[in-house]
Design an enzyme around this catalytic site. Structure first.
Site, PDB file in Angstrom:
ATOM      1  N   CYS A   1      -6.872   5.124   7.743  1.00 10.21           N
ATOM      2  CA  CYS A   1      -5.455   4.667   8.145  1.00 10.21           C
ATOM      3  C   CYS A   1      -5.088   5.401   9.037  1.00 10.21           C
ATOM      4  O   CYS A   1      -5.131   6.536   9.062  1.00 10.21           O
ATOM      5  CB  CYS A   1      -5.041   4.702   6.550  1.00 10.21           C
ATOM      6  SG  CYS A   1      -2.654   4.377   7.093  1.00 10.21           S
TER       7      CYS A   1
ATOM      8  N   CYS B   1      -1.798   7.142   8.872  1.00  5.98           N
ATOM      9  CA  CYS B   1      -0.297   7.484   8.261  1.00  5.98           C
ATOM     10  C   CYS B   1      -0.665   9.300   7.978  1.00  5.98           C
ATOM     11  O   CYS B   1       0.389   9.840   7.511  1.00  5.98           O
ATOM     12  CB  CYS B   1      -0.054   6.613   6.637  1.00  5.98           C
ATOM     13  SG  CYS B   1      -0.961   7.133   5.464  1.00  5.98           S
TER      14      CYS B   1
ATOM     15  N   CYS C   1       1.803   3.754   8.874  1.00  3.60           N
ATOM     16  CA  CYS C   1       0.502   3.656   8.807  1.00  3.60           C
ATOM     17  C   CYS C   1       0.070   2.317  10.399  1.00  3.60           C
ATOM     18  O   CYS C   1      -1.364   2.443  10.364  1.00  3.60           O
ATOM     19  CB  CYS C   1       0.409   2.495   7.632  1.00  3.60           C
ATOM     20  SG  CYS C   1       0.793   3.046   6.387  1.00  3.60           S
TER      21      CYS C   1
ATOM     22  N   LYS D   1      -3.420  -4.400  -2.006  1.00  4.32           N
ATOM     23  CA  LYS D   1      -2.795  -3.009  -2.077  1.00  4.32           C
ATOM     24  C   LYS D   1      -1.618  -2.856  -2.203  1.00  4.32           C
ATOM     25  O   LYS D   1      -0.449  -3.271  -1.464  1.00  4.32           O
ATOM     26  CB  LYS D   1      -3.396  -2.374  -1.209  1.00  4.32           C
ATOM     27  CG  LYS D   1      -2.652  -0.785  -1.020  1.00  4.32           C
ATOM     28  CD  LYS D   1      -2.893   0.588   0.123  1.00  4.32           C
ATOM     29  CE  LYS D   1      -1.814   1.313  -0.212  1.00  4.32           C
ATOM     30  NZ  LYS D   1      -2.921   2.329   1.151  1.00  4.32           N
TER      31      LYS D   1
ATOM     32  N   ARG E   1       1.048  11.486  -1.798  1.00  2.00           N
ATOM     33  CA  ARG E   1       1.298  11.715  -0.126  1.00  2.00           C
ATOM     34  C   ARG E   1       2.211  13.161  -0.159  1.00  2.00           C
ATOM     35  O   ARG E   1       2.215  13.436   0.723  1.00  2.00           O
ATOM     36  CB  ARG E   1       3.059  10.947  -0.393  1.00  2.00           C
ATOM     37  CG  ARG E   1       2.393   9.764   0.180  1.00  2.00           C
ATOM     38  CD  ARG E   1       3.837   8.223   0.478  1.00  2.00           C
ATOM     39  NE  ARG E   1       3.153   7.183  -0.608  1.00  2.00           N
ATOM     40  CZ  ARG E   1       3.616   5.982  -0.490  1.00  2.00           C
ATOM     41  NH1 ARG E   1       5.424   5.911  -0.304  1.00  2.00           N
ATOM     42  NH2 ARG E   1       2.917   4.964   0.011  1.00  2.00           N
TER      43      ARG E   1
ATOM     44  N   GLU F   1      -5.142 -12.741  -0.234  1.00  2.00           N
ATOM     45  CA  GLU F   1      -5.215 -10.971   0.344  1.00  2.00           C
ATOM     46  C   GLU F   1      -7.145 -10.875   0.569  1.00  2.00           C
ATOM     47  O   GLU F   1      -7.813 -10.922   1.268  1.00  2.00           O
ATOM     48  CB  GLU F   1      -4.985  -9.613   0.062  1.00  2.00           C
ATOM     49  CG  GLU F   1      -3.298  -9.927   0.498  1.00  2.00           C
ATOM     50  CD  GLU F   1      -3.049  -9.602   2.234  1.00  2.00           C
ATOM     51  OE1 GLU F   1      -4.320  -8.966   2.949  1.00  2.00           O
ATOM     52  OE2 GLU F   1      -1.867 -10.058   2.724  1.00  2.00           O
TER      53      GLU F   1
ATOM     54  N   LYS G   1      -5.851  -1.168  -5.383  1.00  2.00           N
ATOM     55  CA  LYS G   1      -5.286  -0.514  -5.797  1.00  2.00           C
ATOM     56  C   LYS G   1      -3.532  -0.420  -5.517  1.00  2.00           C
ATOM     57  O   LYS G   1      -2.940  -1.418  -5.045  1.00  2.00           O
ATOM     58  CB  LYS G   1      -4.997   0.440  -4.417  1.00  2.00           C
ATOM     59  CG  LYS G   1      -4.788   1.975  -4.011  1.00  2.00           C
ATOM     60  CD  LYS G   1      -5.438   2.181  -3.126  1.00  2.00           C
ATOM     61  CE  LYS G   1      -4.438   2.952  -2.191  1.00  2.00           C
ATOM     62  NZ  LYS G   1      -4.089   3.693  -1.663  1.00  2.00           N
TER      63      LYS G   1
HETATM   64  C1  PBG Z   1      -2.855   5.505   2.609  1.00  2.00           C
HETATM   65  C2  PBG Z   1      -2.781   5.576   1.635  1.00  2.00           C
HETATM   66  C3  PBG Z   1      -2.708   5.841   0.643  1.00  2.00           C
HETATM   67  C4  PBG Z   1      -3.451   5.665  -0.741  1.00  2.00           C
HETATM   68  C5  PBG Z   1      -4.792   5.577  -0.017  1.00  2.00           C
HETATM   69  N1  PBG Z   1      -4.726   5.181   1.677  1.00  2.00           N
HETATM   70  C6  PBG Z   1      -1.340   6.031   0.528  1.00  2.00           C
HETATM   71  C7  PBG Z   1      -0.331   4.609   0.555  1.00  2.00           C
HETATM   72  O1  PBG Z   1      -0.741   3.858   1.182  1.00  2.00           O
HETATM   73  O2  PBG Z   1       1.255   4.794   0.720  1.00  2.00           O
HETATM   74  C8  PBG Z   1      -3.280   6.820  -1.963  1.00  2.00           C
HETATM   75  C9  PBG Z   1      -3.821   7.090  -3.017  1.00  2.00           C
HETATM   76  C10 PBG Z   1      -3.397   7.421  -4.458  1.00  2.00           C
HETATM   77  O3  PBG Z   1      -2.643   7.742  -4.477  1.00  2.00           O
HETATM   78  O4  PBG Z   1      -4.032   8.134  -5.097  1.00  2.00           O
HETATM   79  N2  PBG Z   1      -3.645   6.236   3.304  1.00  2.00           N
END
Ligand code: PBG
Length: 323
Positions: free
Chosen positions: A120, A122, A130, A195, A205, A233, A248
């Site tokens: 990703c 982000c 992202c 997700k 975050r 999806e 997730k």
């Molecule tokens: C994005 C990503 C996120 C998480 C895993 N990969 C954060 C988001 O989508 O904002 C969250 C994982 C967690 O909360 O444990 N790279």
């Protein structure tokens, strides 16, 4: 008297074990780790909202991995926090980026540890989104090439599997194509297929320093209200080349895990995310629940719903109990 005597098969520990339908095994649990780019080899910064979890320099990460592997850890998922961020997230696909370095170091020390990388932008973009941003818009198609480059750089560094978490449309297809073109046809792809735009990512975050500087992730992550959309999806990602599907968060979405398990013949993974971990830890710290028992039960529930692997921050802590 004619009634059901369920207690006969619960009467002693042996028969309870013999009739248990679900079991947590060490290989079911994947530990996420945060590699932090720094010259301070001793860097190990606790993540306030995730007790027991840290941002780690590479040497500290190796120390941690050594213990976990001794305890039976089979697989980990890596995130990176780069020193420099820019609008293009260029450290995500830099050959010497933090994740690439961490993968090389881990695979060198622990060749048997199965290393998965989160793909990703982000954690690497200055705006925390992202993908590439134009005005308020997170641009889908221009981002795809960067995600493919990121995944390829992880695999070149030695990653055993890549897991795109960005939720851009089409990313599984472009990543699969990029890996195949460069001869990595044997590297599996676990897609964060389903997700949700979840408040349960809050502590992550802080951990990954990747909160969006403006707006939110609702234009690409799914609406928690939706169940049937999850099947679309997942089907799309499978047709684009995903080998495994992930749901997730996990605990609040057990119905979705079960739906995917029943609808598809691909293995289903589930991510028990940072907020799920934080809630259990916080209540346990106050003595309100037995943290270990609640953690084990939450994971058993996720497995029972249909997940064959679980990404969880509890992995390291619980492994010694599962041996
Ligand atoms: C994005 C990503 C996120 C998480 C895993 N990969 C954060 C988001 O989508 O904002 C969250 C994982 C967690 O909360 O444990 N790279």
């Amino acid at each position: 008297m004619d009634f059901f005597r369920g207690r006969r098969l619960r009467a002693d520990p042996a028969i309870r074990r013999m009739t248990a339908e679900t079991e947590l095994r060490p290989q079911d649990l994947i530990q996420p780790w945060f590699a932090y780019e720094t010259d301070d080899s001793k860097y190990k910064k606790p993540i306030g909202s995730m007790p027991g979890q840290y941002q780690l320099s590479i040497p500290e990460l190796l120390r941690r991995a050594e213990k976990a592997v001794k305890n039976g850890l089979v697989s980990c998922l890596l995130f990176g926090i780069p020193r420099e961020k820019d609008p293009q997230g260029s450290q995500a696909y830099a050959e010497k980026g933090i994740v690439q370095q961490a993968v090389r170091a881990l695979k060198k020390e622990f060749p048997d540890l199965y290393v998965i990388t989160d793909v990703c932008l982000c954690e690497y973009t200055s705006h925390g989104h992202c993908g590439l941003v134009r005005g308020e818009d997170i641009q889908n198609d221009p981002t795809l090439e960067l995600l493919a480059r990121t995944a390829l750089s992880h695999v070149r560094a030695g990653a055993d599997m890549v897991a795109p978490s960005d939720m851009m449309d089409g990313r599984v297809a472009v990543i699969r194509e990029a890996l195949d073109e460069h001869g990595h046809t044997g590297v599996p792809l676990m897609s964060y297929a389903v997700k949700y735009a979840s408040a349960f990512y809050g502590p992550f975050r802080e951990a990954a320093e990747g909160a969006p500087k403006f707006g939110d992730r609702k234009t690409h992550q799914m609406d928690p209200a939706n169940r049937r959309e999850a099947l679309r999806e997942a089907a799309a990602d499978l047709s684009e080349g995903a080998d495994l599907l992930m749901v997730k968060p996990a605990g609040p979405y057990l119905d979705i895990i079960r739906d995917l398990y029943e609808a598809f013949d691909a293995p289903v993974a589930a991510y028990q995310v940072s907020g799920e971990y934080a809630l259990i830890k916080a209540a346990a710290e106050r003595g309100w629940v037995d943290g270990t028992a609640v953690a084990l039960e939450s994971l058993l529930g996720i497995k029972r719903a249909g997940a064959s692997m679980i990404l969880t921050y509890f992995a390291e802590e619980l492994l010694p109990l599962l041996k």
